[in-house]
Structure formats: C-alpha cells, structure tokens
Design a protein around this motif. Structure first.
Motif, PDB file in Angstrom:
ATOM      1  N   VAL B  10     -30.276 -22.030  83.084  1.00  9.38           N
ATOM      2  CA  VAL B  10     -30.645 -22.948  82.022  1.00  9.38           C
ATOM      3  C   VAL B  10     -31.005 -22.150  80.797  1.00  9.38           C
ATOM      4  O   VAL B  10     -31.773 -21.206  80.877  1.00  9.38           O
ATOM      5  N   GLY B  11     -30.446 -22.515  79.686  1.00 10.92           N
ATOM      6  CA  GLY B  11     -30.841 -21.865  78.452  1.00 10.92           C
ATOM      7  C   GLY B  11     -31.794 -22.779  77.738  1.00 10.92           C
ATOM      8  O   GLY B  11     -31.435 -23.879  77.383  1.00 10.92           O
ATOM      9  N   ARG B  12     -32.970 -22.362  77.515  1.00 12.93           N
ATOM     10  CA  ARG B  12     -33.923 -23.053  76.661  1.00 12.93           C
ATOM     11  C   ARG B  12     -34.034 -24.544  76.889  1.00 12.93           C
ATOM     12  O   ARG B  12     -33.470 -25.342  76.159  1.00 12.93           O
ATOM     13  N   GLU B  27     -36.011 -20.350  81.020  1.00 10.91           N
ATOM     14  CA  GLU B  27     -34.900 -19.720  80.327  1.00 10.91           C
ATOM     15  C   GLU B  27     -34.038 -18.905  81.272  1.00 10.91           C
ATOM     16  O   GLU B  27     -34.513 -17.960  81.886  1.00 10.91           O
ATOM     17  N   ASP B  28     -32.791 -19.316  81.364  1.00 15.10           N
ATOM     18  CA  ASP B  28     -31.797 -18.565  82.106  1.00 15.10           C
ATOM     19  C   ASP B  28     -32.241 -18.262  83.533  1.00 15.10           C
ATOM     20  O   ASP B  28     -32.360 -17.108  83.923  1.00 15.10           O
ATOM     21  N   VAL B  29     -32.498 -19.328  84.266  1.00  8.06           N
ATOM     22  CA  VAL B  29     -32.949 -19.166  85.644  1.00  8.06           C
ATOM     23  C   VAL B  29     -31.808 -19.505  86.597  1.00  8.06           C
ATOM     24  O   VAL B  29     -31.183 -20.550  86.469  1.00  8.06           O
ATOM     25  N   SER B  30     -31.486 -18.610  87.491  1.00  6.31           N
ATOM     26  CA  SER B  30     -30.429 -18.861  88.476  1.00  6.31           C
ATOM     27  C   SER B  30     -30.936 -18.530  89.876  1.00  6.31           C
ATOM     28  O   SER B  30     -31.568 -17.503  90.069  1.00  6.31           O
ATOM     29  N   ALA B 226     -43.544 -16.749  82.868  1.00  6.48           N
ATOM     30  CA  ALA B 226     -43.222 -17.205  81.516  1.00  6.48           C
ATOM     31  C   ALA B 226     -41.792 -17.736  81.399  1.00  6.48           C
ATOM     32  O   ALA B 226     -41.057 -17.385  80.485  1.00  6.48           O
ATOM     33  N   GLY B 227     -41.395 -18.576  82.349  1.00 15.21           N
ATOM     34  CA  GLY B 227     -40.108 -19.250  82.231  1.00 15.21           C
ATOM     35  C   GLY B 227     -38.926 -18.526  82.829  1.00 15.21           C
ATOM     36  O   GLY B 227     -37.797 -18.987  82.736  1.00 15.21           O
ATOM     37  N   GLN B 228     -39.168 -17.384  83.435  1.00 19.80           N
ATOM     38  CA  GLN B 228     -38.059 -16.644  84.021  1.00 19.80           C
ATOM     39  C   GLN B 228     -38.390 -16.191  85.435  1.00 19.80           C
ATOM     40  O   GLN B 228     -39.556 -16.004  85.779  1.00 19.80           O
ATOM     41  N   ILE B 229     -37.331 -16.002  86.209  1.00 24.06           N
ATOM     42  CA  ILE B 229     -37.543 -15.418  87.529  1.00 24.06           C
ATOM     43  C   ILE B 229     -37.550 -13.906  87.362  1.00 24.06           C
ATOM     44  O   ILE B 229     -36.611 -13.330  86.818  1.00 24.06           O
ATOM     45  N   VAL B 230     -38.632 -13.277  87.770  1.00 22.27           N
ATOM     46  CA  VAL B 230     -38.697 -11.827  87.624  1.00 22.27           C
ATOM     47  C   VAL B 230     -38.268 -11.114  88.899  1.00 22.27           C
ATOM     48  O   VAL B 230     -37.838  -9.960  88.863  1.00 22.27           O
ATOM     49  N   GLU B 231     -38.396 -11.822  90.026  1.00 24.29           N
ATOM     50  CA  GLU B 231     -38.004 -11.176  91.278  1.00 24.29           C
ATOM     51  C   GLU B 231     -37.718 -12.240  92.319  1.00 24.29           C
ATOM     52  O   GLU B 231     -38.403 -13.257  92.384  1.00 24.29           O
TER      53      GLU B 231
END
Lengths: 326, 318
Positions: B10-12, B27-30, B226-231
């Motif tokens: 997803v973008g924004r 933001e940009d989560v897959s 903060a809106g993203q998958i880090v790991e």
C-alpha cells in the motif's frame, strides 16, 4: 520495624451503592519501609487502586473507610481529631501520587509551567520566580528535553510519555518521601514504559524515595520492586520478597497468575488458564475469595476465610492449603 | 488454491486528508499469510497495525497496492462480491464493551450475521445453531437470552468470537482481542482462539501490542514501526535472533515476570518517540531513535530484504 514510613492496618473500604454494599477492600494490612519499593499487584476489581486511594484519603462518595487504619510514621490518618488536617498536610508534601492516565490527569487549558508552579506556590509558598526555577529544575530531573520550551507548552502538545514525565515531576515538586504510582505505565507503549520505569528507578536511587507501585503487570513488578503484595477479591492473598514470591508462589492465585502469563522468553504450547471469574464484591463469599476458581479448594475454603499468616520470615499467605517451598 | 495469499503493497493510505495534510499511516506494506497459520502483527500505538488489518478486510480503501485473498485480487471488489467475501473474512474487535449492541440479546447478536448473509431467515430458525456456537465458545445455553451488560469482559469477548465464527470464515483478523482483559481471563480467550483454529482450521491475523501473547499464539510474526514492516520471520527467529534494531529494543523493553532475569537482562532503552506520520522522515523511520544509525539511514529508506528463507528485515546496518 526499623524505619516504617507507612502502615496500613486492617483496612476496610466499602462503597454504598444502589446495587448494594461493595466490599472493595477487606482487612488489608501491609507496611512500607524507607527506601523500599513495594508492588501491589492484582487484576481489575481486586481493590488495589481503592487501597491506594484510601492511603491518600481520596476515597470518594459513596465509598468510605469503614474499619482499620492508615498510619504515616506512626500517626493515624484516619482516626483522631487532627487526622483530616494531617492528611491534607502530608498529601502532596510527604506522600504524592502519580496516576495511570497521563491524558486526563493534566488540565488541558493550562500550560505545563503553570500547572507545575501551582504545586510549589501552593504547598511551599514559593514566589513566582522561585517556582519557575524549581519547575525547570524538575523538568530537567525527569529528563525532559528542552525544559524551557516545555514550560510554555500545553498538555495536548506532548506525547503520553512526556505527559507522564510531567506528572512525575509534579509529584516530586515537594520532595516527597513516598511516591504512590498507580499503573504509571499502563497507558504507555512498551518502549516508553521502559523509559519511565528506568526514570523511576533512577529517581528512587538519587532521591531516596520509597515507592508503592500499583500494577496488574507482573513483569513490571519483577523489574522494579523489593517486595510484592498480591491482591485478590479485595484481600491480600500473598505478601513476600519479590524473588521468593516469583520463584515459589505459595498462594494458588499467585501461582495461577504467573502460569497464565505468556512469557516473551519461553514458548509454551498452551497457557494454563484460571477458570471462572473474580467474585462479585457486593456479596463476597464467606470463605476464601479464590475458592470458586481454586484447584486445591476444600470444604474449609468455602466455609471459612483464611487469614494472612506468616509461613516463613517475611512471607505471608492467606490460604488453607498453601504450596510449600519443597 | 490452497494458499491464502494477501499481498499488500500500500502506498500512503490517505486517512485524514485535511488541508493537504496526509497521515502516512501505512506505507508499502507487503506480506502473505498461509492457510491455517497465525501471523502475529505487532507494534506500538500508531504503527499502523490496526489500519493494515482493516484494509485487508476492505473496511478502509488503500491508496495504492493490492490485496489478494485465495489468489484473487479483492482490492476493487464491491457490492455483492464484497459481501460474499465478508462471509469468509471476519473481525474480532479489541473492546468487548463497545463492540456489542447493548440493546440486542446474545441470541440476536450471534444470529445477526447469519441472517444478514441469508443463512437463516429468522432468529428463531438460527437458535439451535447459535446455541451450538455459544457452547463452542464456552458459554452456556442460558446466556442466549441475556444482554451484553450482564457479562464480564471475557464473556463478551467470547460472544464476539461466537459472532465471528458463525459464518465459518476461513480468515479472522483479531485486533487486540485480549488486551482489554485481565491476565487470568486473557489466557482463557487465547486458549479458545487456539482451540477454534484446531477445530475449524481458521487462519488468523493476530494484531497485538503485547509481544508475549504474540509469541505464544503466532507461527510467524511481523513487527511494524511507524507504518512499515521492519522485520518479518517465523516466530522463534524473531524472538531469538532479531535482526532489526527496533525489534531488538522492543523485545528487550518487555518486562519478564522473573526478578532474577529482569535484573540481569540487558535492556535497550530507546530515547525519543515514534516519528510524526504527517511528515515521515525520508530515510529509515527508525533512524532518529536507532542506536546503530549511520548516515545512509537518514537519506535512503531501507526496504524489506530476505535474510534467510523465512526471515526478512528492513535495515541498512544489519
């Protein structure tokens, strides 16, 4: 006792509601020594918050202390002609409190500065300049970045963690000897919780503060307290040094609570749950409040209330069939 | 297809598009979830985990990206197709006090989705099945005629779960299902969710901020910041060999109910707070709090890259 600051003795608090009399706190006794951190642990409705309110003389209508005593350095804050005046003098000066919810404990229409200076001006009669100096000093003490700017900001401009720091600063204004912290980190995220717990530990060491920490989180207690009091159904179930209670809990409830807590450092295939729900405190059971959920329950548990009894030095448990260390 | 795949770049997400201000919530989560497994989605408040869950159920429309369910793109589904989809994808809410209509009794509450989806014509028809569902969720038959206020938090959550499983969904998004509950009750509900998974083969997206519960229930875990998958990795890898400095700090800041261990543990106390999602930093969103930060981190955003077969992390340094 060597240097006992606070003593709660046979405390009983009842709320007279339309639904009936709520027996919120029943015969609770414990003490806090100087430089000690005591954890008061329990689930919702266990009476832990009401106990702390009773200590501070803050039990509100329709509730009242119906029996027992709270003594500050040996002096009663409940009974006697001067008790009401004494508790007012002590509250905020010698004993102060930090509440759970940093979002509602601050007045949104006043700046951080004005709320911080109000405390010292009122309690210590500081001048405006003195109070301002002290407020900046306090903001610095609780590690707030940029104290001068924070001084001018409104609560809404700060995050939850920063607001909790402001509340701690406020509680420390008059250099109290005992800080009562009621779920101080429950509303915060874990990384912020870690910051606040570290701050509390530092402050305790630097200022020689005693702390009564009220929480439902066993992990928080494990990391910060010297002793722990476990409450259930308005009564104390178990009291003891932190290592002992966590290593060999003797009350079936403490044991169940520890077993049903999922652990970050362990994988279990299935959580051990405690069946049932806490008792209704309008009509509490005559016997042990935990009897209905207890695996070790016997006839005696249902008919007779176990009193808090010492099983070894410093360890008390209210149970007819406590688990023994072996 | 045997694979339940949800692909979700997803973008924004435009959530609060007021005066050209945009909350960059997700933001940009897959990621993907396999049939029958539990993916834990963990993070602190404002990390976007709830928004992600709602977008998957098509309760929020993403600005960009696709969501695939059983291999089919459902991002644009609407009307009849969407309703049909919702039979298979259900939500269990966090707040057992706010999510049940106080004016409906338990029978009506649990029967409602069954009637909406045309499986039964009336509450009376559904009664037998509802009682079966209640029993499956550990509630006795006499609860059916009572109203939500008569129940404790744990029981309400059981009612919420009974409502969700009535349609025999393949996939349930459980959004903080146990965080409002007391510890002793929490264990009961967690056990119930696991039993239902065993019996009915439900796939879960388990959203929670409590990493101890997530460890217990999940097969794989994704950490959001903060809106993203880090790991994202299988459970034991995340907890035993975390790569991302945020995951590491997050795990170390969770108090363990063991005094000895708690004293000896190395705790990483992060300074600062989650960045403003109105103006997210251009580089790594964790850069301002990261103990390992390098120059590159401030400039360029790291994307998730595979570190082993089952382990992805988004970090320049590690």
């Amino acid at each position: 006792m060597a240097d006992r600051l606070l003593e709660v003795d046979g405390l009983q608090v009842r709320f007279f509601t339309r639904r009936g009399v709520v027996h919120a706190v029943r015969d609770v006794s414990f003490g806090i020594e100087r430089d000690e951190t005591v954890g008061l642990v329990g689930e919702s409705g266990s009476g832990k918050s009401v106990t702390s309110q009773a200590i501070m003389g803050l039990v509100e209508f329709p509730g009242s202390i119906t029996a027992g005593d709270v003594r500050w350095k040996g002096q009663s804050l409940v009974h006697g002609p001067t008790a009401a005046a004494d508790i007012k003098r002590i509250r905020g000066n010698e004993v102060s409190m930090v509440f759970q919810d940093p979002m509602t404990s601050l007045n949104p229409v006043f700046t951080i500065g004005s709320q911080l200076t109000e405390v010292t001006r009122r309690h210590l009669g500081y001048s405006k300049m003195q109070a301002r100096e002290r407020a900046l000093e306090l903001l610095d003490l609780v590690d707030m970045s940029n104290p001068r700017q924070r001084f001018k900001q409104f609560p809404g401009e700060l995050s939850g963690g920063m607001r909790q720091r402001v509340l701690i600063a406020m509680a420390l204004s008059c250099e109290p000897e005992l800080l009562i912290a009621d779920e101080p980190t429950t509303a915060l995220d874990v990384t912020i919780q870690a910051q606040i717990l570290e701050l509390l530990a530092e402050l305790q060491e630097d200022l020689g503060l005693s702390v009564l920490l009220i929480t439902h989180d066993l992990g928080v207690v494990a990391g910060t307290c010297d002793r722990v009091c476990v409450m259930y159904g308005g009564r104390l179930a178990e009291v003891g040094p932190i290592d002992d209670v966590f290593e060999t809990p003797t009350h079936p409830y403490s044991r169940g609570l520890l077993n049903s807590t999922p652990r970050i450092d362990e994988v279990t295939s299935r959580l051990v749950s405690i069946d049932g729900a806490p008792p209704d405190l309008v009509a509490p059971p005559i016997g042990c409040p935990f009897a209905a959920r207890c695996e070790a329950c016997s006839d005696r548990c249902i008919s007779e209330m176990p009193e808090l009894a010492t099983i070894e030095k410093g360890r008390d448990v209210a149970c007819w069939h406590p688990f023994t260390a072996s | 297809m045997d694979h339940l795949t949800i692909h979700f770049p997803v973008g924004r997400s435009r959530l609060l598009g007021r005066q050209q201000q945009v909350v960059h919530a997700v933001e940009d989560v897959s990621f993907s979830i396999n049939r029958g497994e539990t993916l834990g989605l963990a993070g602190e408040s404002g990390s976007g985990k709830t928004t992600t869950g709602r977008a998957i159920l098509r309760r929020i429309d993403p600005k960009r990206g696709t969501i695939r369910f059983r291999g089919r793109d459902i991002t644009q589904s609407s009307g009849q197709a969407l309703r049909h989809l919702r039979r298979h994808m259900q939500l269990v809410f966090q707040d057992p006090y706010a999510s049940l209509n106080p004016r409906m009794n338990v029978l009506d509450l649990v029967a409602e989705p069954l009637i909406v989806h045309g499986i039964y014509n009336s509450t009376d028809d559904a009664r037998e099945y509802v009682l079966e569902l209640l029993e499956q969720c550990g509630l006795s038959a006499d609860t059916a005629d009572r109203f939500p206020h008569a129940f404790s938090g744990g029981q309400r959550q059981r009612i919420g779960i009974a409502r969700a499983i009535g349609l025999r969904p393949e996939f349930i998004v459980a959004d903080e299902p146990v965080s409002a509950l007391d510890v002793s009750i929490r264990a009961q509900v967690v056990n119930l969710l696991q039993d239902l998974q065993d019996e009915l083969g439900i796939t879960y997206l388990f959203i929670a901020h409590d990493l101890s519960v997530v460890r217990h229930i999940s097969n794989r875990v994704a950490i959001m910041y903060a809106g993203q998958i880090v790991e994202i990795a299988d459970r034991d890898t995340i907890y035993e060999r975390p790569l991302h400095p945020y995951t590491e700090a997050l795990l170390s800041s969770i108090p363990v109910p063991n005094p000895q261990l708690q004293r000896d543990r190395r705790r990483i106390v992060l300074s600062g707070e989650i960045p403003d999602t109105l103006e997210p930093p251009s580089g790594c969103r964790f850069a301002s709090r990261c103990p390992l930060v390098e120059e590159r981190c401030h400039v360029e955003m790291p994307s998730l890259s595979p570190r082993s077969e089952t382990h992805d992390a988004a970090c320049w340094v590690r």
